[in-house]
Scaffold this active site. Structure first.
Site, PDB file in Angstrom:
ATOM      1  N   GLU A   1       0.854  -1.191   0.000  1.00  0.00           N
ATOM      2  CA  GLU A   1       0.000   0.000   0.000  1.00  0.00           C
ATOM      3  C   GLU A   1       0.886   1.235   0.000  1.00  0.00           C
ATOM      4  O   GLU A   1       1.743   1.403   0.870  1.00  0.00           O
ATOM      5  CB  GLU A   1      -0.936   0.041   1.205  1.00  0.00           C
TER       6      GLU A   1
ATOM      7  N   GLU B   1       4.989   5.317   3.292  1.00  0.00           N
ATOM      8  CA  GLU B   1       4.405   6.633   3.540  1.00  0.00           C
ATOM      9  C   GLU B   1       5.551   7.621   3.708  1.00  0.00           C
ATOM     10  O   GLU B   1       6.660   7.235   4.085  1.00  0.00           O
ATOM     11  CB  GLU B   1       3.537   6.567   4.808  1.00  0.00           C
TER      12      GLU B   1
ATOM     13  N   ASP C   1      -1.700  12.157  -3.491  1.00  0.00           N
ATOM     14  CA  ASP C   1      -1.591  13.603  -3.713  1.00  0.00           C
ATOM     15  C   ASP C   1      -1.739  13.869  -5.208  1.00  0.00           C
ATOM     16  O   ASP C   1      -0.953  13.368  -6.012  1.00  0.00           O
ATOM     17  CB  ASP C   1      -0.224  14.083  -3.224  1.00  0.00           C
TER      18      ASP C   1
ATOM     19  N   LYS D   1      -1.562  21.689  -9.320  1.00  0.00           N
ATOM     20  CA  LYS D   1      -1.125  22.925  -9.966  1.00  0.00           C
ATOM     21  C   LYS D   1      -0.501  22.640 -11.330  1.00  0.00           C
ATOM     22  O   LYS D   1       0.123  21.602 -11.549  1.00  0.00           O
ATOM     23  CB  LYS D   1      -0.129  23.662  -9.077  1.00  0.00           C
TER      24      LYS D   1
ATOM     25  N   ASP E   1     -10.558  10.764  -5.325  1.00  0.00           N
ATOM     26  CA  ASP E   1     -11.683  11.681  -5.503  1.00  0.00           C
ATOM     27  C   ASP E   1     -11.380  12.735  -6.557  1.00  0.00           C
ATOM     28  O   ASP E   1     -12.249  13.533  -6.897  1.00  0.00           O
ATOM     29  CB  ASP E   1     -11.978  12.394  -4.180  1.00  0.00           C
TER      30      ASP E   1
END
Length: 322
Positions: free
Chosen positions: A29, A55, A105, A109, A141
């Protein structure tokens, strides 16, 4: 367990990482956040698969570690690293059953697309690391990033895109709950390898106590060597940048330690290079073990940069081992 980069092998063996459950499926993950996903998802299997989570947030690492420990998931390894480094250097060819990316993420931009994880180079490495029948799963999303990732997967030439509904566990993450409370939906896709072209793991090596394996040099310092100041020094190679930040005197054993900042693509390391006197009066310049450094071309160059700086101060090099 929490692993540093230096705790891994390159590539590593699942049987070494999970000695009690070596034959279970292996799931990676990327970006596990506070660790909510895996306890939910692991319960959908007869036995929890072996889990590797990566992470970049230290706070998230500690939260997830507590959550997995409370859930009794003992066959889990967590680490704080750039995902690209872990996948390219640690994971062997054809070893993963799944790669899971929940709410990455999106770097929204303009001009920031190169910072996104899910691009052609990642998909090509991922296809190499997945077993036949394995897949990479994306839940997000962010509509634009979702379409971008699907297009990049198709452009990689090694992935087939399947747009399907997300596993229920993906809807239990912090961000999924946030968007659900706002009445917003999520996108999900399975990226299934159509080929498993081998991608080499690279040139990383763990720190070894064996002298020949650790970057070093032997030199003679001038009798009056006693540095009182140090100017930051930057050295650049084709694939690395080394910045010598400072030089410190060591009080307990004598000698000095140089602090080096080493950047190689997605990997950044800060390493110490010791300068210590030997019994014969010469000095050993050697990568220090502190911090669990990984021996890379850039780290070798850092030892070389310290050695060359010392040459500029009048040192005479007897041997180079970097």
């Amino acid at each position: 367990m929490i692993f540093r980069l230096g705790d891994f092998r390159f590539p590593d063996d699942p049987a070494r990482l999970y000695p009690d459950t070596p034959d279970r499926p292996w799931v990676l993950e990327i970006g596990f956040g506070d660790g909510r996903f895996w306890p939910h998802y692991a319960r959908t299997f007869p036995e929890p698969p072996n889990y590797l989570g990566v992470e970049i947030s230290g706070v998230s690492l500690l939260k997830a570690h507590r959550r997995l420990k409370d859930a009794g998931l003992t066959n889990a390894v967590l680490t704080k690293l750039p995902a690209e480094v872990l996948v390219a250097q640690v994971i062997p060819h054809g070893s993963l059953d799944a790669i899971i990316v929940n709410f990455p993420d999106p770097w929204p931009k303009a001009g920031h697309e190169d910072h996104r994880l899910l691009r052609v180079p990642f998909f090509q490495v991922a296809a190499s690391r997945l077993k036949p029948g394995g897949a990479a799963l994306l839940t997000t999303d962010h509509d634009e990033y979702f379409e971008f990732a699907c297009a990049q997967a198709e452009a990689s030439g090694v992935m087939r895109v399947e747009r399907v509904g997300p596993p229920p566990a993906a809807l239990e993450t912090k961000y999924a709950q946030k968007w659900r409370d706002l009445g917003l939906g999520v996108n999900h896709a399975r990226f299934v390898p159509t080929r498993h072209d081998p991608v080499p793991n690279g040139t990383f090596a763990p720190y070894s106590e064996e002298d020949p394996a650790v970057p070093h040099a032997v030199l003679t310092l001038p009798a009056d060597f006693s540095p009182q100041h140090f100017d930051k020094l930057t050295v650049r190679g084709k694939t690395w940048t080394v910045v010598l930040l400072d030089l410190y005197a060591t009080l307990r054993r004598g000698g000095w330690v140089a602090l080096a900042h080493v950047v190689e693509g997605d990997l950044t390391q800060e390493v110490l290079v010791g300068i210590t006197e030997r019994e014969d009066g010469t000095h050993l310049v050697r990568l220090a073990k502190f911090g669990g450094p990984i021996i890379t071309p850039g780290v070798k160059a850092a030892v070389g940069a310290v050695t060359e700086w010392l040459e500029g101060q009048g040192a005479v090099v007897k041997h180079r081992g970097y």
